[in-house]
Enzyme design. Structure first.
Site, mmCIF file in Angstrom:
data_model
loop_
_atom_site.group_PDB
_atom_site.id
_atom_site.type_symbol
_atom_site.label_atom_id
_atom_site.label_comp_id
_atom_site.label_asym_id
_atom_site.label_seq_id
_atom_site.Cartn_x
_atom_site.Cartn_y
_atom_site.Cartn_z
ATOM 1 N N GLU A 1 -0.512 2.550 7.023
ATOM 2 C CA GLU A 1 -0.618 3.670 6.075
ATOM 3 C C GLU A 1 -1.313 4.869 6.707
ATOM 4 O O GLU A 1 -0.938 6.015 6.441
ATOM 5 C CB GLU A 1 -1.340 3.223 4.803
ATOM 6 C CG GLU A 1 -0.737 2.007 4.117
ATOM 7 C CD GLU A 1 0.750 2.120 3.830
ATOM 8 O OE1 GLU A 1 1.260 3.251 3.708
ATOM 9 O OE2 GLU A 1 1.414 1.070 3.737
ATOM 10 N N ALA B 1 0.861 -1.180 0.000
ATOM 11 C CA ALA B 1 0.000 0.000 0.000
ATOM 12 C C ALA B 1 0.896 1.228 0.000
ATOM 13 O O ALA B 1 2.115 1.135 0.174
ATOM 14 C CB ALA B 1 -0.922 0.011 1.220
ATOM 15 N N MET B 2 0.274 2.389 -0.175
ATOM 16 C CA MET B 2 1.032 3.640 -0.247
ATOM 17 C C MET B 2 0.277 4.743 0.482
ATOM 18 O O MET B 2 -0.937 4.890 0.309
ATOM 19 C CB MET B 2 1.254 4.019 -1.717
ATOM 20 C CG MET B 2 1.981 5.322 -1.912
ATOM 21 S SD MET B 2 3.611 5.312 -1.128
ATOM 22 C CE MET B 2 3.823 7.065 -0.826
#
Length: 890
Positions: free
Chosen positions: A300, A264-265
């Protein structure tokens, strides 16, 4: 920092940029074949730097126009950069217009197409694949973004921050305008244009602000987003409660995409996720999947402050955000787990991962400090050292200053640095200044060696009991082995959590010489020098030291304990981690002994009875039992032995597992019966633990059946596979059949594929399960090569490629390390093929042979030959070239 002119980037060369970009106005005319990008940048010259040309990063861009303050200017391309001669004015507006081709972008870095949608991934250096820019983390700007596209193709248009306006345009097009009020570096930019649906929830923070939370997915996947949303809400509540860090935007968005290189980012306010860490239902996701979603969503979200509001000065400081945020997501997961036992299970899992992934990295050609000194491709340094070891270094601080002291340090860190790009030293200094009387503050320079010294320290401990004086003296010494470029290492700051147990298991009070009275039965000793001696007084019984409790420092421990000592700890230690560790040590001792002997591998009665006691102990949680009953993995054992023969190790370990399956057959039957979950499915710690132990028991029962020819338990496993009401039980039964090479395995696999052929994430499990099956007579390797031709297999989707290729190289040593070198030939072919498609994926896959020098012959020479073959390819990407060349150098 050298930009574009040198292959190697070095930390010591860091210079602040010659220009600052203060505001960014971006307009996208979106199309999969050709997207037009128009940027308007307000730029100021850095008056502290010498006047020089403006150099902008750019890759695979088609440049159309360059204007400075509305006027055309001359420019040139040098070393892959757009160079504009130094403008006369100290502040100016730069306008650039260029195009990109998202559908041709198989690297999945920058702006790319996935399915019918468009997505971005900009960390670390992907923004330069969107438009020309100062693509470095210390250049922070306020962004306004306008997205325009076909309304039918892209009904959802998203970017960072808050939505200012949206509406229709001519010719079936529409637009959306987004503004992010917080300065950010380009790596945190995000864009999504796709046909998506959203789960929405409005929440009010403790500070009284209202926020909109949204989870966007493809149509048909909305019912699989409840857990992701719950995890997001829990993360938001936890961060505000634990660290007083509230959500700072009107909305927070998560978008799930099928094709993604990472997990994920954390793009500001618009997190883009691999579907693996968003989509979950009882029918399609395992307990481990649910757990992973909670952890990654938390990770995140927590980046919003530790990474976004405060970011890295340069990429050498990557652990400033990643190590700290991994620590935060681990703490979050432990708090969500609830009970002390469940917290211990989480901790054990984190340490197992560290030892199997990071310790070998520390000892291999990619060894580097938590804060690296140089790199060729920054994508290669998203490593276990930066993440997991970086987290352990943060945990060292937490151990030294305590939970309240750590919270105070975080508060000071944000007070000083909110809105800026800083360094690991800045974080450590804030922690020390907030805790001026702590061991951290008194030894800050010693602590900082964790950032600069690579390798895993070795901690040696020996104890001496003096019955006449009622004293126990503990002698501790530390040593960090030499590595290329780091021959003479200095002692590091080690918190060593200790306890003393009498031989009957009684926890003894701890009183050091010179102290007036005992202080509990557990305490932390602090090492700052190469050697320390600690003497405990009023020790009324001979005892066994319980050292490094909770794994209080990321070191390799040599405590000289005998099997008898370890059996005391395994039976009685109040520290759950060390109780588990004692069992692992006992097993490792037996595996090592068998590897050094020509006799058939066999477990002794004492060990088997210790395992029986664990299975029968009603005071232990099922989740802990499942961990305690697993022998150390082949990957971990291989790192403990010099000149490893993977085939011999596999046969030894398999023989020992067979013996446990046989000797404890009655106990496995009882455990399977006692841990059936009859209530409705919940992925909580209690139910997950029961399912984990039940599935392990079933695996052992089917394994025993394969040894005896019994057909009852394979039949029961197949029936459980068919009748299961959740994926954890279904996959557990299927794994039991596949791993035992049962005749029922293929019918079960065929049925599994038929049931879930339209579920991409479940198909990943289909491939991974077969890729990890214990090798037997070469059949598994042959099956893997056959599965490469399966109509549902592809190398262009990272999840699918990992499900089979990484399952082989990282999860199945015996199938990969073959005496005929076929595994290495296959590896080399795949590295070369992947490198043409997706260099990030290729470079990660290439690391399977990092530790080739630790192999025995003939594996060693064959592995080197395969690495050399890849190295001979002249057109390797910089990502893969760095990995291969470092491996070849040994």
């Amino acid at each position: 920092m050298r930009e574009g002119t040198a292959n190697i980037v070095r930390r010591e060369d860091y210079l602040a940029p010659a220009y600052w970009i203060r505001t960014v106005d971006l307009t996208f005319d979106l199309d999969a074949a050709k997207t037009i990008v128009a940027s308007k940048l307000f730029i100021e010259r850095n008056l502290e730097q010498m006047e020089q040309p403006l150099r902008l990063h750019g890759e695979d861009l088609n440049l159309l126009r360059v204007l400075v303050d509305g006027q055309s200017v001359s420019f040139r391309h040098e070393d892959g950069m757009l160079v504009i001669d130094a403008p006369q004015q100290s502040a100016f507006t730069l306008e650039i217009r260029n195009t990109v081709a998202p559908e041709k972008n198989t690297q999945l870095s920058g702006l790319y197409a996935s399915g019918s949608g468009l997505f971005t991934q900009c960390e670390a250096e992907g923004f330069r694949r969107i438009t020309y820019f100062l693509d470095r983390p210390d250049v922070m700007a306020v962004y306004t973004v306008t997205l325009r596209g076909d309304k039918q193709k892209y009904p959802v248009l998203l970017s960072n921050g808050n939505l200012l306006e949206q509406g229709d345009l001519d010719n079936g097009r529409h637009f959306a305008k987004w503004h992010d009020p917080f300065r950010k570096p380009s790596y945190l930019f995000a864009l999504v244009a796709a046909d998506l649906v959203a789960r929405e929830q409005r929440v009010r923070s403790r500070s009284g602000r209202d926020h909109l939370l949204q989870v966007f997915v493809k149509r048909g996947d909305l019912e699989k987003t409840e857990h992701a949303m719950n995890s997001l809400v829990a993360s938001m509540i936890w961060d505000e409660h634990r660290f007083n860090l509230p959500l700072d935007l009107e909305r927070f968005m998560i978008v799930a995409v099928d094709d993604f290189n990472m997990g994920a980012m954390e793009n500001k306010g618009l997190n883009i996720f691999n579907t693996k860490y968003v989509l979950a239902s009882a029918a399609t996701a395992t307990d481990a999947d649910f757990d992973g979603i909670e952890s990654v969503v938390g990770h995140e979200y927590f980046h919003n402050w530790t990474g976004n509001r405060i970011t890295c000065q340069d990429w050498f400081q990557l652990s400033l955000k990643e190590g700290l945020t991994v620590f935060r997501d681990q703490e979050f997961s432990m708090d969500m787990a609830g009970s002390a036992s469940a917290r211990a299970v989480r901790r054990i899992g984190d340490v197992r991962s560290l030892r199997e992934r990071q310790f070998p990295e520390d000892a291999g050609p990619m060894s580097h400090p938590v804060r690296p000194d140089a790199y060729q491709a920054i994508d290669n340094f998203y490593t276990a050292t930066v993440y997991e070891k970086g987290s352990e270094v943060v945990r060292v601080i937490h151990t030294l200053v305590g939970q309240q002291g750590f919270a105070a340090g975080m508060a000071l860190y944000f007070q000083r640095h909110d809105g800026f790009a800083v360094t690991c030293d800045d974080f450590a200094q804030a922690m020390a200044d907030a805790n001026p009387y702590s061991p951290l503050a008194h030894n800050l320079d010693v602590f900082k060696r964790w950032y600069s010294q690579a390798g895993t320290p070795r901690l040696t401990a020996r104890g001496e009991y003096n019955a006449a004086n009622a004293t126990f003296t503990l002698y501790l010494s530390q040593h960090n082995p030499a590595l290329p470029g780091q021959n003479d290492k200095l002692p590091q700051l080690l918190p060593v959590a200790v306890g003393l147990l009498a031989r009957d298991g009684t926890a003894l009070p701890l009183q050091l010489a010179g102290e007036d009275h005992a202080v509990g039965t557990d305490r932390v000793l602090v090492m700052t020098e190469a050697q320390h001696t600690f003497t405990f007084v009023n020790v009324q019984a001979d005892c066994v030291p319980s050292l490094l409790r909770g794994f209080s420092a990321p070191v390799v421990l040599d405590d000289g304990l005998t099997d008898a000592d370890l059996l005391v700890l395994m039976a009685h230690d109040t520290d759950a981690f060390n109780r588990w560790e004692a069992g692992q040590r006992l097993a490792l001792n037996r595996i090592r002994a068998a590897l050094n002997s020509d006799a058939p591998a066999a477990l002794d009665d004492a060990f088997i009875e210790a395992m029986r006691a664990v299975l029968n102990d009603t005071r232990l949680d099922p989740a802990f039992k499942e961990l305690a009953l697993l022998l150390p993995s082949e990957v971990y054992v291989a790192d403990q032995v010099t000149g490893i023969d993977p085939q011999r190790l596999h046969s030894v370990r398999e023989a020992m597992v067979d013996q446990l399956a046989t000797a404890l057959h009655a106990e496995w039957e009882a455990a399977f019966a006692a841990n059936q979950v009859r209530a409705g499915y919940k992925p909580d710690a209690v139910q997950s633990g029961q399912r984990a132990l039940a599935n392990l028991a079933l695996t052992m029962l089917v394994r025993h059946a394969s040894l005896t020819g019994d057909t009852v338990w394979p039949g029961r496993a197949y029936q459980r596979f068919k009748d299961a009401s959740n994926m954890t039980d279904r996959l557990g039964a299927l794994e039991a059949l596949v791993n035992s090479h049962s005749e029922l395995a293929q019918p079960a696999l065929d049925r599994f594929h038929a049931l879930f052929r339209h579920e991409a994430l479940v198909l990943d499990k289909f491939f991974m399960l077969q890729g990890r099956a214990p090798e037997k007579d070469g059949r598994v390797f042959a099956r893997i090569k056959q599965l490469m031709q399966h109509p549902d297999f592809t190398l262009t989707n990272p999840n699918r490629a990992r499900s089979l290729l990484f399952a082989l190289t990282a999860g199945n040593p015996a199938a990969f390390h073959r005496t005929d070198a076929a595994g290495y030939v296959f590896w080399a072919d795949m590295v070369i093929t992947l490198d043409t498609l997706n260099p990030q994926l290729a470079s990660r896959f290439a690391r399977a042979l990092d530790r080739w020098t630790n192999l025995a012959e003939p594996y060693r020479s064959a592995a080197r030959e395969a690495i050399a073959r890849v190295s001979a390819k002249a057109d390797l990407s910089s990502d893969t070239r760095e990995i291969i060349d470092r491996a070849l150098a040994g």
